[in-house]
Design an enzyme around this catalytic site. Structure first.
Site, PDB file in Angstrom:
ATOM      1  N   ALA A   1       8.448 -21.221  32.397  1.00 19.07           N
ATOM      2  CA  ALA A   1       8.603 -19.910  33.040  1.00 19.07           C
ATOM      3  C   ALA A   1       7.344 -19.416  33.730  1.00 19.07           C
ATOM      4  O   ALA A   1       7.413 -18.736  34.759  1.00 19.07           O
ATOM      5  CB  ALA A   1       9.059 -18.877  32.006  1.00 19.07           C
ATOM      6  N   HIS A   2       6.177 -19.742  33.195  1.00 17.80           N
ATOM      7  CA  HIS A   2       4.952 -19.163  33.764  1.00 17.80           C
ATOM      8  C   HIS A   2       4.564 -19.806  35.099  1.00 17.80           C
ATOM      9  O   HIS A   2       3.598 -19.381  35.734  1.00 17.80           O
ATOM     10  CB  HIS A   2       3.799 -19.221  32.760  1.00 17.80           C
ATOM     11  CG  HIS A   2       3.188 -20.570  32.553  1.00 17.80           C
ATOM     12  ND1 HIS A   2       1.981 -20.922  33.110  1.00 17.80           N
ATOM     13  CD2 HIS A   2       3.605 -21.646  31.855  1.00 17.80           C
ATOM     14  CE1 HIS A   2       1.672 -22.149  32.743  1.00 17.80           C
ATOM     15  NE2 HIS A   2       2.641 -22.618  31.989  1.00 17.80           N
TER      16      HIS A   2
ATOM     17  N   GLY B   1       6.639 -26.393  29.090  1.00 13.25           N
ATOM     18  CA  GLY B   1       6.788 -27.711  29.684  1.00 13.25           C
ATOM     19  C   GLY B   1       6.268 -28.850  28.838  1.00 13.25           C
ATOM     20  O   GLY B   1       6.869 -29.923  28.789  1.00 13.25           O
ATOM     21  N   THR B   2       5.145 -28.653  28.148  1.00 14.32           N
ATOM     22  CA  THR B   2       4.575 -29.728  27.329  1.00 14.32           C
ATOM     23  C   THR B   2       5.518 -30.116  26.203  1.00 14.32           C
ATOM     24  O   THR B   2       5.775 -31.305  25.974  1.00 14.32           O
ATOM     25  CB  THR B   2       3.205 -29.297  26.763  1.00 14.32           C
ATOM     26  OG1 THR B   2       2.281 -29.162  27.847  1.00 14.32           O
ATOM     27  CG2 THR B   2       2.669 -30.318  25.776  1.00 14.32           C
TER      28      THR B   2
ATOM     29  N   CYS C   1      -4.615 -28.132  32.387  1.00 14.74           N
ATOM     30  CA  CYS C   1      -4.535 -28.789  31.080  1.00 14.74           C
ATOM     31  C   CYS C   1      -5.607 -29.853  30.904  1.00 14.74           C
ATOM     32  O   CYS C   1      -5.789 -30.378  29.809  1.00 14.74           O
ATOM     33  CB  CYS C   1      -3.157 -29.420  30.894  1.00 14.74           C
ATOM     34  SG  CYS C   1      -1.824 -28.215  30.896  1.00 14.74           S
TER      35      CYS C   1
ATOM     36  N   ASN D   1       1.655 -31.942  40.265  1.00 12.98           N
ATOM     37  CA  ASN D   1       1.059 -30.626  40.024  1.00 12.98           C
ATOM     38  C   ASN D   1      -0.356 -30.483  40.579  1.00 12.98           C
ATOM     39  O   ASN D   1      -0.898 -29.383  40.619  1.00 12.98           O
ATOM     40  CB  ASN D   1       1.057 -30.318  38.522  1.00 12.98           C
ATOM     41  CG  ASN D   1       0.224 -31.311  37.733  1.00 12.98           C
ATOM     42  OD1 ASN D   1       0.365 -32.527  37.892  1.00 12.98           O
ATOM     43  ND2 ASN D   1      -0.630 -30.822  36.863  1.00 12.98           N
TER      44      ASN D   1
END
Length: 397
Positions: free
Chosen positions: A203-204, A72-73, A332, A154
């Site tokens: 995906a994670h 994603g990053t 993060c 998130n």
């Protein structure tokens, strides 16, 4: 000791079925997917393209609109940087509640390319002020604009009114990018009906492997985007570098499985969230929920965020010692114990920040009611310890 993993918004356990297809790819599909002159390379290429088709089918898009990334990053970085470099965007509108991969990137672009960045106001409980967004769009309608707003936050789980944002973007000829990393694989999505020009997935977050994700880029824009990393023509020339074949097939399998039994999974998670809210209210009568995370209509089922009524930087570790894995917010931005996340700082007053501890619980398909019971039991133990400590201090005085 019994353990409960309640940090699924940070990362999810990998499904056994996903591990199986990845191991198989590692063993038997080791060819370079760009070496199409022989069968080993063609077999690897076939896995990538079949995965792309499968992913597109699950999110109702064209396969040509899917670009694989390392997660994603990178996906958010590619979109934001390409919008400025290739689409000549001069003005970016975002919010202070976005993920750091958006916030730090737009500030970097502001410094390097003289791009003007403005932040949309946030109303009570972390709701994006769409009236302010409209004012900002109309004020700068003559410029090339990119709006970057997260579909589901998130940390607090708030859902963006994407249809309204999409309409505003269309009326003002602005591009619309949304970080959909908490949504894709966890919530229904149909790209044919959604107003995004760009969206991202990892995906994670849906029981797949780490280190693999993808960008959705609307087909009309794909030819306008060039690779930020030179040295290859992979991923339609947008993302150079040998593809992560086993990661891609793992992502594809995880996404497919997530949507196979989707409604049952959502119902289960909603029930867990409802049970958790009701039990927390019993032991913390004046509990303060952050954002709209306690709303079943305005937040995603997977996230619940609240303030624990005492300032304790070691609370997370105390819970971990009791077998409970939770977090204070985005993984993060959790490098330091004492720092409260930028999201919670943006929506909370000074009293709450000074005297209480933010907690994010995030549910997944492998959680059960017993996990919530363990959490509540742990909080009760902590409360009893706090009470004893208080009485001891009082006695000494």
């Amino acid at each position: 000791m019994q353990r409960a993993y309640l940090d699924n918004a940070a990362t999810t356990p990998v499904r056994n079925e996903v591990i199986k297809v990845m191991v198989n790819a590692l063993k038997y599909s080791f060819g370079n997917p760009s070496s199409t002159q022989h069968s080993y390379g063609r077999a690897a290429r076939s896995i990538i393209e079949e995965s792309r088709i499968r992913i597109a089918k699950n999110i109702k898009s064209s396969p040509y609109e899917i670009i694989f990334t390392s997660g994603g990053t990178e996906a958010n970085n590619i979109i934001l940087r390409s919008a400025v470099i290739d689409l000549k965007v001069q003005y970016i509108l975002t919010s202070p509640l976005e993920h750091h991969s958006v916030l730090q990137t737009v500030l970097d672009l502001c410094c390097k390319y003289k791009v003007f960045v403005e932040f949309v106001k946030v109303k009570d409980r972390g709701v994006i002020d769409l009236n302010h967004l409209e004012i900002l769009l109309k004020k700068n309608h003559s410029k090339k604009i990119l709006v970057s707003l997260m579909y589901a936050n998130n940390e607090i789980g708030n859902l963006l009114e994407i249809d309204k944002v999409g309409t505003l973007c269309k009326e003002n000829n602005a591009y619309f990018h949304s970080d959909t990393i908490q949504i894709i694989g966890n919530f229904p999505i149909n790209m044919n009906q959604l107003p995004f020009d760009f969206a991202t997935a990892s995906a994670h977050k849906f029981y797949g492997p780490k280190g693999i994700g993808f960008i959705f880029i609307r087909e009309k824009l794909i030819k306008k985007i060039k690779s930020l990393i030179t040295g290859g023509n992979q991923e339609y020339g947008i993302r150079s570098g040998t593809e992560n074949v086993y990661g891609i097939i793992g992502l594809s399998e995880a996404l497919h499985l997530s949507y196979c039994n989707f409604m049952n999974h959502i119902e289960k998670i909603k029930n867990l969230k409802y049970y958790c809210i009701s039990e927390l209210k019993k032991i913390i009568p004046n509990i303060i929920f952050n954002g709209l995370s306690d709303s079943f209509d305005q937040s995603i089922p997977t996230i619940l965020n609240f303030f624990y009524p005492k300032k304790d930087h070691l609370l997370y570790f105390h819970l971990d010692l009791m077998g409970i894995a939770i977090s204070k917010g985005s993984s993060c931005s959790s490098r330091t114990l004492k720092k409260v996340s930028h999201v919670i700082q943006s929506i909370s007053n000074k009293y709450l920040l000074k005297n209480m501890t933010p907690i994010r619980i995030s549910f997944g398909i492998f959680n059960e009611k017993k996990d919530i019971d363990l959490l509540i039991e742990a909080f009760n133990k902590i409360k009893n310890i706090e009470k004893k400590n208080f009485l001891l201090k009082k006695g000494k005085k």
